[in-house]
Scaffold this active site. Structure first.
Site, short mmCIF file in Angstrom:
data_model
loop_
_atom_site.label_atom_id
_atom_site.label_comp_id
_atom_site.label_asym_id
_atom_site.label_seq_id
_atom_site.Cartn_x
_atom_site.Cartn_y
_atom_site.Cartn_z
N LEU A 1 0.84 -1.20 0.00
CA LEU A 1 0.00 0.00 0.00
C LEU A 1 0.88 1.24 0.00
CD1 LEU A 1 -2.78 -1.13 2.47
CD2 LEU A 1 -2.67 -1.40 -0.01
N ARG B 1 3.03 2.28 3.04
CA ARG B 1 3.94 1.31 3.66
C ARG B 1 5.39 1.61 3.27
NH1 ARG B 1 1.29 -3.37 5.32
NH2 ARG B 1 3.29 -3.90 6.27
N ASP C 1 -9.01 -12.73 1.71
CA ASP C 1 -8.12 -12.09 2.66
C ASP C 1 -8.66 -12.19 4.08
OD1 ASP C 1 -9.85 -9.82 3.16
OD2 ASP C 1 -9.24 -9.03 1.22
#
Length: 488
Positions: free
Chosen positions: A191, A194, A287
């Site tokens: 992302l 990050r 997920d």
């Protein structure tokens, strides 16, 4: 007990009855997920699949499937001891000035220990015992799990991604899932906020058009793996923190094709580059929310080289509706978070991330309330103090007479101490997990805070209710008589 590498940890788990070797052939395609999921829900052992169907490389699963094994991996003997690790991190994050010479001397050993745990670079490493390069690179030789029926392709899940930005001396360690799209290509799903993505962005700005070096370590020692998911202060590297957990310095070795340094005792290393502008659609994958996520584009990592130990072990996991390994990690790391939050907010008495809340999406905080509006200050602090909670959608704050880990208590507090309009805080346009399809815009959504504390003057004009408390003398007498009553 501290563990030098993954194999040492496997031996330690086996000696404690915390690991089971599976001799029956089990496929990495769906079957391992089913076996690991059943085992995790039963609070069972780590699993070493020694004969994965179609592969010669064993697969290690459910490694951190209980909070106790997470604690063991961090060098602690029990989950309760994780609070001490949290206290150390809280001190290192915001060390208090010494109150005098004696206090300064008492804190000196802590700083000396931290300095002494700087990583150690070695020339020869077991992670480079075997080197596969160029056209011989084939990710299909690794038993990479295909976890769920609707997953688009096999997925690397426990890869420890190593990057370094052009303006930084320190390397970044991050765990990002990686979709296999070819014999030597994966999609790096990081992302934008990050560490790896930030390093990549800075690299592209300073070195336009130049390939960005990346390395991925699979099967590192448990302290290094867990160090990458722990709220380590920015002044402390994950490698140094892993050394503190392990009790000895983390050994690193320079990659064969770049200046990146990787854990010397890891089982498998993927070396390569990201070519700026090379993107690919990632997903869908099941997920940690229990749903398949939507497709989105991320950079492509080209693997130029695979190095590994003789007879390597492939470390893997799956993510799905809680409980899964991320949820269990959240339960254990919860104990690390508490002292860090208490350092900034001493009024906090407990902090809990319910595993049902997908590891971090809901938090329950108990506190010693001291003034009107105090609960709102605490909930805003939770959202802003640690970046781990920037995606926490719901924060419930209540008094210290409530057990944050007991939903019966928490729901009672919400339903008796809250007025929905007065005591609900709504914040719009805040960062939200990109996997959260419930938000109106990808990566941007709202947060809700629930003030379930007793209300003070200024927050209400009404006389507040008094909690019913039993008479202690009567309770003791009935305790003495209970066996005679024959009720149970």
């Amino acid at each position: 007990m501290q563990y030098r590498d993954l194999r040492d940890f496997i031996r330690g788990l086996e000696q404690r009855g915390e690991l089971k070797r599976i001799q029956v052939p089990i496929s990495p395609v769906l079957e391992m997920t089913e076996v690991c999921d059943r085992t995790l829900r039963a609070k069972g052992p780590a699993l070493l699949f020694e004969k994965p169907t179609g592969f010669d490389i064993p697969v290690l699963g459910n490694l951190f499937g209980t909070p106790e094994r997470v604690a063991m991996g961090m060098g602690a003997e029990s989950v309760d001891e994780l609070r001490e690790i949290g206290k150390l991190l809280a001190f290192l994050k915001e060390p208090e000035p010494p109150k005098g010479l004696k206090d300064a001397w008492s804190k000196l050993p802590i700083f000396k220990k931290v300095v002494s745990m700087a990583p150690k670079v070695v020339k020869d490493a077991v992670c480079q015992e075997v080197v596969v390069e160029g056209d011989d690179v084939d990710l299909g030789a690794l038993p990479i799990q295909h976890c769920w029926p609707g997953d688009v392709a096999p997925l690397i899940t426990w890869g420890l991604t190593v990057t370094r930005g052009p303006n930084k001396d320190r390397q970044n360690l991050g765990i990002y899932r990686q979709q296999v799209i070819g014999r030597n290509k994966v999609i790096m799903r990081w992302l934008s906020h990050r560490g790896g993505a930030l390093d990549y962005r800075e690299w592209c700005e300073k070195n336009p058009g130049q390939p960005f070096p990346v390395a991925v370590a699979l099967g590192a020692d448990p302290a290094t793996i867990l160090g990458a998911v722990t709220p380590v202060p920015d002044t402390l590297s994950e490698y140094a923190f892993a050394g503190l957990l392990r009790g000895n310095r983390t050994e690193l070795v320079k990659c064969r094709g770049s200046n990146l340094q990787v854990p010397a005792t890891a089982e498998i290393i993927l070396e390569g580059v990201i070519h700026p502008g090379e993107m690919a659609p990632e997903g869908p994958y099941g997920d940690h929310t229990g749903y398949y996520n939507e497709v989105d584009s991320f950079p492509v990592f080209t693997v130029e080289r695979i190095t590994h130990r003789h007879k390597p072990i492939y470390h893997s996991t799956y993510t799905g509706r809680p409980p899964d390994e991320p949820a269990i990690l959240g339960v254990a790391l919860n104990e690390v978070f508490v002292p860090i939050l208490q350092k900034q907010f001493p009024e906090i008495t407990d902090f809990y991330l319910p595993p049902e809340g997908c590891s971090y999406r809901m938090a329950v905080v108990t506190m010693k309330k001291q003034y009107p509006g105090h609960a709102k200050r605490v909930m805003l602090g939770v959202w802003s103090f640690l970046r781990q909670f920037m995606y926490t959608k719901f924060v419930i704050v209540t008094d210290d007479d409530i057990n944050a880990r007991d939903w019966n208590d928490v729901i009672w507090a919400i339903t008796t101490r809250m007025d929905p309009k007065r005591d609900t805080v709504m914040i719009d346009n805040t960062p939200i997990d990109y996997l959260d399809f419930a938000s109106p815009v990808s990566g941007l959504g709202s947060k809700m805070g629930l003030d379930a504390t007793h209300k003070w003057p200024g927050e209400t004009t009404r006389e507040w209710g008094r909690v019913i408390v039993k008479d202690e003398a009567v309770t003791r007498r009935i305790d003495e008589l209970w066996d005679q009553l024959g009720i149970d």
